[in-house]
Design a protein around this motif. Structure first.
Motif, PDB file in Angstrom:
ATOM      1  N   MET A   1       0.917  -1.173   0.025  1.00 19.79           N
ATOM      2  CA  MET A   1      -0.202   0.086  -0.089  1.00 19.79           C
ATOM      3  C   MET A   1       0.954   1.231  -0.025  1.00 19.79           C
ATOM      4  N   GLY A   3       3.968   1.773  -1.125  1.00 16.86           N
ATOM      5  CA  GLY A   3       4.569   1.923  -2.472  1.00 16.86           C
ATOM      6  C   GLY A   3       3.616   2.584  -3.503  1.00 16.86           C
ATOM      7  N   ARG A   4       2.444   2.100  -3.492  1.00 18.65           N
ATOM      8  CA  ARG A   4       1.484   2.671  -4.469  1.00 18.65           C
ATOM      9  C   ARG A   4       1.229   4.288  -4.187  1.00 18.65           C
ATOM     10  N   LYS A   5       0.822   4.517  -2.796  1.00 22.31           N
ATOM     11  CA  LYS A   5       0.887   6.022  -2.343  1.00 22.31           C
ATOM     12  C   LYS A   5       1.771   6.891  -2.964  1.00 22.31           C
ATOM     13  N   LYS A   6       3.338   6.275  -2.685  1.00 15.96           N
ATOM     14  CA  LYS A   6       4.439   7.002  -3.189  1.00 15.96           C
ATOM     15  C   LYS A   6       4.249   7.246  -4.607  1.00 15.96           C
ATOM     16  N   GLY A   7       3.920   6.197  -5.505  1.00 17.40           N
ATOM     17  CA  GLY A   7       4.051   6.206  -6.794  1.00 17.40           C
ATOM     18  C   GLY A   7       2.835   7.309  -7.251  1.00 17.40           C
ATOM     19  N   ILE A   8       1.773   7.441  -6.689  1.00 14.31           N
ATOM     20  CA  ILE A   8       0.842   8.202  -6.925  1.00 14.31           C
ATOM     21  C   ILE A   8       1.081   9.439  -6.675  1.00 14.31           C
ATOM     22  N   LYS A   9       1.778  10.029  -5.277  1.00 15.86           N
ATOM     23  CA  LYS A   9       2.301  10.993  -5.014  1.00 15.86           C
ATOM     24  C   LYS A   9       3.438  11.718  -6.267  1.00 15.86           C
ATOM     25  N   LYS A  10       4.137  10.679  -6.571  1.00 11.66           N
ATOM     26  CA  LYS A  10       5.305  11.054  -7.793  1.00 11.66           C
ATOM     27  C   LYS A  10       4.703  11.730  -9.028  1.00 11.66           C
ATOM     28  N   GLU A  11       3.596  10.837  -9.254  1.00  7.82           N
ATOM     29  CA  GLU A  11       2.787  11.019 -10.521  1.00  7.82           C
ATOM     30  C   GLU A  11       2.204  12.450 -10.470  1.00  7.82           C
TER      31      GLU A  11
END
Length: 71
Positions: A1, A3-11
C-alpha cells in the motif's frame, strides 16, 4: 500500500511541475504581448492577472508539497 501511495504522489508531483512550467510560459507570453501593445485591452489585462494568479497558486502548492518547482 505504501509503495502505491508514493507512486501516485510522484505522478501528481510530476503533473504539478508540468502545469507550473505551462503557466509560466503562458504568463511570459501574455506579458510580452501586453508590454508590446500600445493600448492593452481590459480583457488582455484580466487574462494576464488570471494566469499570474494561477502560476503563483501552483508555486504555493509546490512549496506546500516540498517540491523544488524552479529547477
Amino acid at each position: 500500500m505504501l509503495g502505491r501511495k508514493k507512486g501516485i504522489k510522484k505522478e501528481m508531483d510530476k503533473e504539478l511541475l508540468m502545469n507550473i512550467k505551462k503557466m509560466k510560459y503562458e504568463w511570459e507570453t501574455l506579458n510580452a504581448i501586453i508590454e508590446q501593445s500600445i493600448e492593452p485591452s481590459e480583457e488582455g489585462l484580466k487574462d494576464l492577472a488570471l494566469v499570474k494568479a494561477k502560476y503563483f497558486y501552483l508555486l504555493r502548492e509546490a512549496r506546500f508539497r516540498e517540491i523544488n518547482a524552479l529547477s
